[in-house]
Design a protein around this motif. Structure first.
Motif, PDB file in Angstrom:
ATOM      1  N   VAL A 129     -12.099  21.908  32.463  1.00 43.01           N
ATOM      2  CA  VAL A 129     -11.135  21.028  31.807  1.00 43.01           C
ATOM      3  C   VAL A 129     -11.684  19.608  31.807  1.00 43.01           C
ATOM      4  O   VAL A 129     -12.597  19.274  32.581  1.00 43.01           O
ATOM      5  CB  VAL A 129      -9.764  21.057  32.516  1.00 43.01           C
ATOM      6  N   ARG A 130     -11.141  18.794  30.947  1.00 40.61           N
ATOM      7  CA  ARG A 130     -11.546  17.382  30.903  1.00 40.61           C
ATOM      8  C   ARG A 130     -10.793  16.608  31.985  1.00 40.61           C
ATOM      9  O   ARG A 130      -9.585  16.797  32.162  1.00 40.61           O
ATOM     10  CB  ARG A 130     -11.251  16.773  29.533  1.00 40.61           C
ATOM     11  N   VAL A 131     -11.504  15.720  32.684  1.00 40.86           N
ATOM     12  CA  VAL A 131     -10.879  14.861  33.689  1.00 40.86           C
ATOM     13  C   VAL A 131     -11.384  13.439  33.491  1.00 40.86           C
ATOM     14  O   VAL A 131     -12.389  13.199  32.809  1.00 40.86           O
ATOM     15  CB  VAL A 131     -11.198  15.330  35.135  1.00 40.86           C
ATOM     16  N   ALA A 132     -10.683  12.490  34.073  1.00 40.60           N
ATOM     17  CA  ALA A 132     -11.087  11.085  34.048  1.00 40.60           C
ATOM     18  C   ALA A 132     -10.866  10.501  35.433  1.00 40.60           C
ATOM     19  O   ALA A 132      -9.776  10.624  35.997  1.00 40.60           O
ATOM     20  CB  ALA A 132     -10.291  10.310  33.001  1.00 40.60           C
ATOM     21  N   VAL A 133     -11.906   9.894  35.999  1.00 39.99           N
ATOM     22  CA  VAL A 133     -11.826   9.243  37.304  1.00 39.99           C
ATOM     23  C   VAL A 133     -12.058   7.752  37.096  1.00 39.99           C
ATOM     24  O   VAL A 133     -13.096   7.361  36.542  1.00 39.99           O
ATOM     25  CB  VAL A 133     -12.874   9.819  38.279  1.00 39.99           C
ATOM     26  N   PRO A 134     -11.109   6.892  37.490  1.00 42.04           N
ATOM     27  CA  PRO A 134     -11.275   5.443  37.273  1.00 42.04           C
ATOM     28  C   PRO A 134     -12.588   4.934  37.860  1.00 42.04           C
ATOM     29  O   PRO A 134     -12.924   5.208  39.012  1.00 42.04           O
ATOM     30  CB  PRO A 134     -10.063   4.838  37.993  1.00 42.04           C
ATOM     31  N   GLY A 135     -13.328   4.202  37.045  1.00 44.11           N
ATOM     32  CA  GLY A 135     -14.575   3.610  37.495  1.00 44.11           C
ATOM     33  C   GLY A 135     -15.741   4.572  37.550  1.00 44.11           C
ATOM     34  O   GLY A 135     -16.832   4.183  37.988  1.00 44.11           O
ATOM     35  N   ASN A 161     -13.095  18.667  41.179  1.00 41.52           N
ATOM     36  CA  ASN A 161     -14.015  17.861  40.372  1.00 41.52           C
ATOM     37  C   ASN A 161     -14.689  16.837  41.256  1.00 41.52           C
ATOM     38  O   ASN A 161     -14.217  16.508  42.353  1.00 41.52           O
ATOM     39  CB  ASN A 161     -13.278  17.173  39.221  1.00 41.52           C
ATOM     40  N   ASP A 162     -15.812  16.318  40.790  1.00 39.85           N
ATOM     41  CA  ASP A 162     -16.488  15.239  41.496  1.00 39.85           C
ATOM     42  C   ASP A 162     -15.627  13.985  41.422  1.00 39.85           C
ATOM     43  O   ASP A 162     -14.816  13.825  40.500  1.00 39.85           O
ATOM     44  CB  ASP A 162     -17.857  14.964  40.881  1.00 39.85           C
ATOM     45  N   VAL A 163     -15.836  13.090  42.377  1.00 42.33           N
ATOM     46  CA  VAL A 163     -15.092  11.828  42.380  1.00 42.33           C
ATOM     47  C   VAL A 163     -16.019  10.618  42.242  1.00 42.33           C
ATOM     48  O   VAL A 163     -15.547   9.482  42.173  1.00 42.33           O
ATOM     49  CB  VAL A 163     -14.254  11.704  43.673  1.00 42.33           C
ATOM     50  N   GLU A 164     -17.330  10.881  42.180  1.00 41.54           N
ATOM     51  CA  GLU A 164     -18.270   9.786  41.975  1.00 41.54           C
ATOM     52  C   GLU A 164     -19.575  10.358  41.437  1.00 41.54           C
ATOM     53  O   GLU A 164     -19.800  11.575  41.462  1.00 41.54           O
ATOM     54  CB  GLU A 164     -18.524   9.028  43.288  1.00 41.54           C
ATOM     55  N   GLY A 165     -20.441   9.468  40.958  1.00 40.11           N
ATOM     56  CA  GLY A 165     -21.741   9.899  40.443  1.00 40.11           C
ATOM     57  C   GLY A 165     -21.623  10.572  39.089  1.00 40.11           C
ATOM     58  O   GLY A 165     -20.832  10.168  38.234  1.00 40.11           O
ATOM     59  N   SER A 166     -22.387  11.618  38.906  1.00 39.73           N
ATOM     60  CA  SER A 166     -22.409  12.341  37.640  1.00 39.73           C
ATOM     61  C   SER A 166     -22.092  13.808  37.876  1.00 39.73           C
ATOM     62  O   SER A 166     -22.663  14.437  38.779  1.00 39.73           O
ATOM     63  CB  SER A 166     -23.791  12.223  36.976  1.00 39.73           C
ATOM     64  N   ASP A 167     -21.186  14.348  37.063  1.00 42.67           N
ATOM     65  CA  ASP A 167     -20.838  15.759  37.226  1.00 42.67           C
ATOM     66  C   ASP A 167     -21.852  16.696  36.570  1.00 42.67           C
ATOM     67  O   ASP A 167     -21.685  17.910  36.613  1.00 42.67           O
ATOM     68  CB  ASP A 167     -19.438  16.030  36.677  1.00 42.67           C
ATOM     69  N   ARG A 168     -22.920  16.121  35.981  1.00 42.93           N
ATOM     70  CA  ARG A 168     -23.964  16.951  35.386  1.00 42.93           C
ATOM     71  C   ARG A 168     -25.290  16.835  36.125  1.00 42.93           C
ATOM     72  O   ARG A 168     -26.310  17.333  35.624  1.00 42.93           O
ATOM     73  CB  ARG A 168     -24.183  16.568  33.918  1.00 42.93           C
ATOM     74  N   ARG A 169     -25.291  16.210  37.264  1.00 44.85           N
ATOM     75  CA  ARG A 169     -26.544  16.138  38.034  1.00 44.85           C
ATOM     76  C   ARG A 169     -26.916  17.546  38.505  1.00 44.85           C
ATOM     77  O   ARG A 169     -26.058  18.407  38.673  1.00 44.85           O
ATOM     78  CB  ARG A 169     -26.387  15.206  39.236  1.00 44.85           C
ATOM     79  N   SER A 170     -28.192  17.758  38.751  1.00 48.81           N
ATOM     80  CA  SER A 170     -28.662  19.074  39.179  1.00 48.81           C
ATOM     81  C   SER A 170     -28.147  19.389  40.577  1.00 48.81           C
ATOM     82  O   SER A 170     -28.043  18.511  41.440  1.00 48.81           O
ATOM     83  CB  SER A 170     -30.191  19.112  39.171  1.00 48.81           C
TER      84      SER A 170
END
Length: 250
Positions: A129-135, A161-170
């Motif tokens: 699903v699509r998410v949005a984390v401020p900042g 979901n991740d809360v920082e960085g990139s959710d597409r990192r290896s």
């Protein structure tokens, strides 16, 4: 000289710098006056009681000190009377915040992945699903575990979901564990980014292979979950690794 005159002379002695206050004389004259007035008039009991409450404090004058001044009269508060305290107005409890239960479930992004696990007539499904984390502009996806009813209605049980960085990192990202004891426990799940062909979890010294499926929107995103018969839902992994098609650890 009357008793009042003698009492006034004794008290005026405090106004002269060369005179010491004779407390005995003052108290003796005061007692004599009170006694005579009580004998002369029984109705003077109130006045006598008032005089008995007077305490004269004298200051010893020393040569060279300025003339002592009589202190100004001090107002004496009336005797306290026991009064039952007034109970404060009752405080109305703050009502709990209203929680809306009309929030629609997150809409799947891409295809639904059937895990093969059944909860009665419902099917255990995984989906992004699509998410949005401020900042955090590079966090845009979350992985949900839900149940799909025979009529197609979808219920989301857990979303990670991740809360920082990139959710597409290896590598591995957030792993979802079922912390509840519901009648529809959620098998442990997560996602990996990279060319993984095998994902292996370790628990209590044994290795458990996960089932896998690639996300149709981005083939680098590999969704995995563990069969409840192999790993009890909610049981924490001691470790997890991914291997590529040649068996190399990623």
């Amino acid at each position: 000289m009357s008793e009042w005159d003698r009492l006034r002379d004794a008290m005026r002695a405090t106004e002269r710098a060369d005179t010491l206050l004779d407390l005995d004389l003052v108290l003796r004259e005061g007692r004599r006056l009170r006694t005579r007035r009580r004998v002369a008039r029984a109705g003077a009991a109130t006045l006598a009681a008032g005089l008995a409450a007077v305490v004269v404090v004298g200051v010893v004058a020393r040569p060279g000190d300025p003339p002592a001044r009589r202190p100004p009269p001090v107002a004496v508060a009336p005797p306290s009377v026991a009064v039952s305290p007034t109970a404060p107005d009752p405080v109305e409890p703050t009502p709990p915040p209203t929680v809306s239960h009309d929030v629609p479930p997150p809409k799947p992004w891409g295809q639904l992945i059937d895990s093969g696990v059944r909860h009665g007539a419902d099917r255990r499904m995984y989906y992004l699903v699509r998410v949005a984390v401020p900042g955090e502009p590079k966090v845009t996806i979350g992985l949900a575990a839900g149940r799909q009813a025979p009529d197609g209605a979808l219920t989301t049980d857990i979303l990670v979901n991740d809360v920082e960085g990139s959710d597409r990192r290896s590598g591995f990202h957030q792993i979802g564990y079922d912390e509840s004891s519901s009648t529809a426990p959620v098998p442990t799940f997560g996602y990996f980014v990279g060319p993984a062909h095998r994902i292996i979890g370790t628990v209590d010294g044994r290795q458990v292979d996960a089932r896998m499926a690639r996300w149709n929107v981005d083939k680098q995103v590999v969704i995995f979950w563990f069969e409840p018969a192999q790993l009890t839902p909610g049981q924490r992994l001691d470790g997890i690794i991914a291997r590529d098609a040649s068996g190399r650890r990623l």
